[in-house]
Scaffold this active site. Sequence first.
Site, short mmCIF file in Angstrom:
data_model
loop_
_atom_site.label_atom_id
_atom_site.label_comp_id
_atom_site.label_asym_id
_atom_site.label_seq_id
_atom_site.Cartn_x
_atom_site.Cartn_y
_atom_site.Cartn_z
N GLU A 134 2.59 13.98 -3.73
CA GLU A 134 1.71 14.08 -2.57
C GLU A 134 2.24 15.18 -1.66
O GLU A 134 3.40 15.11 -1.24
CB GLU A 134 1.79 12.78 -1.77
CG GLU A 134 0.80 11.73 -2.13
CD GLU A 134 0.88 10.58 -1.13
OE1 GLU A 134 -0.11 10.32 -0.47
OE2 GLU A 134 1.94 9.95 -1.01
N GLU A 194 0.88 -1.17 0.00
CA GLU A 194 0.00 0.00 0.00
C GLU A 194 0.92 1.21 0.00
O GLU A 194 1.55 1.52 1.01
CB GLU A 194 -0.92 -0.05 1.23
CG GLU A 194 -2.23 0.65 0.98
CD GLU A 194 -2.29 2.02 1.59
OE1 GLU A 194 -1.58 2.92 1.07
OE2 GLU A 194 -3.00 2.18 2.59
N CYS A 239 -2.46 8.78 3.15
CA CYS A 239 -2.35 8.42 1.72
C CYS A 239 -3.66 8.60 1.00
O CYS A 239 -3.69 8.56 -0.23
CB CYS A 239 -1.82 7.00 1.60
SG CYS A 239 -2.68 5.85 2.64
#
Length: 478
Positions: A383, A253, A287
């Site tokens: 991000e 992940e 995330c």
Amino acid sequence: MIQSPLLEHRTGYVAGAFLPPHAGPRFVVHDPATGEPLAELPSYGAADTDAAIAAAATVLAAPPASLETRAGWLRAIAAAQLAHQDELARIITLENGKPLAEARGEVAYAAGFYQVAADSIDALAPRTLAQRPRGLTWTVYARPAGVAGLITPWNFPLAMLAKKLAGALAAGAPAVIKPAELTPLAPLALVHLIDRLDLPPGMVNLVFGDAPAIGAALCAHPAVRVISFTGSTRVGQLLASQAAPHVKRLALELGGNAPLIVFDDADVAVAVEQLMASKFRCAGQTCVSANRIYVQAGIAEAFTHAIAARVRALKVGHGLEPGTQVGPLIDRGAAAKVDRLVGDAVARGARVVVGEPAQPDTGFRAPTVLADVQPGMALLTEEVFGPVVPLVTFATEAEVVAAANATEYGLAAYVFTADPARGARVAAALRFGHVALNNASGPTPEAPFGGMKSSGYGREGGVEGLLEFVELQTVPSA
Ligand code: ADP
């Protein structure tokens, strides 16, 4: 330094016992809000990891515990976490920085993964095929896959661990846990609780310290059959390459870069409310945080005003201070990244609607709204992992779908529209593992969650999260 009844031992945990203190290297855990040291822990490396794997492997030498027994462990862990919710939350807030109310929420959310795994465990029961191919009875068994290496990040010290450990325990796969060195204390506290329960020694082991050495040892040891990792794409790629020669299964992940799309017909108040919750949880360091906010031209001005008013009112502070809504970033590196991405956007023409100049000597960053964000700005490809709302205006559905998909990542996306047909069409066109319609909910223990593309593979939560830790074995019998 932190004092806690759940941190009596400050060492790793192997074969059902806390390790004795050792004279080797040590590392310090800090409060990101103040920089003050919270604890000093031994730094473990390859040899300690091998010992933890060996302890885990002894569990596999005995017949696996029954599904009922495993469900009992899972329920006991969920109950223990909830019984110590306040203390676990305090530890999370001190080492991670998130507001106490959020940390309490994380503890309950984490407990949910153990509970749901217990409730779903019958999915792992042997299954006999209704057909009798070749005149034989065919039974499919879900065997424990082997030792599971669980490597977790700092943004949800207990929840990210729960997603993995619940699946491993349900499957009967003994675990070697490697938490983030920035936030090992809540996992260590959880292991104190597990130590009081009736799990076989070696079922749960904990090491921390030299992350590359521990990761390499987990990848190289033949008894480890599954590595479940949540963290950066860079480290995920490294683990995949280290595990490849041994053909180990991975569940990865990795990063996200979540788009949140608001069409002209959407309920602006709902979209703003949901964006606030998605964006500012853990100061934007998740995330699934909405990272790119696409607003259709017809409502762009109204949306900008509404979100700006909410962001301006946010209270920034130490996570233990009552009323704090946004804590510090995890470390100075995280703050410097936010500064770089905001600086790049402003230099290329983005407009600061809300925000203050960075305070370079602290880990805190002011909640910020940027308008006129354009393709090509680094803020849209990386991000931000901070409390920044970048607003991009779009004209058409086709344009926004293309823009949202123009990323190597594919974890979470959010779409707001009053038109259900458009919502369904856009969800199907988005290459993201999780697409929320008219809400910005992240994952839940009941549903499978995971990424597409460079966001990784494998699923956590739901029945699928249990299947990551089993090997299916087919037994045709005469
Ligand atoms: P982040 O950028 O979110 O800190 P990382 O991928 O660096 O993400 O960290 C996620 C987890 O991976 C942490 O537990 C960290 O200690 C661990 N980690 C970092 N480097 C390695 C490595 N080379 N091998 C194994 N684990 C690693």
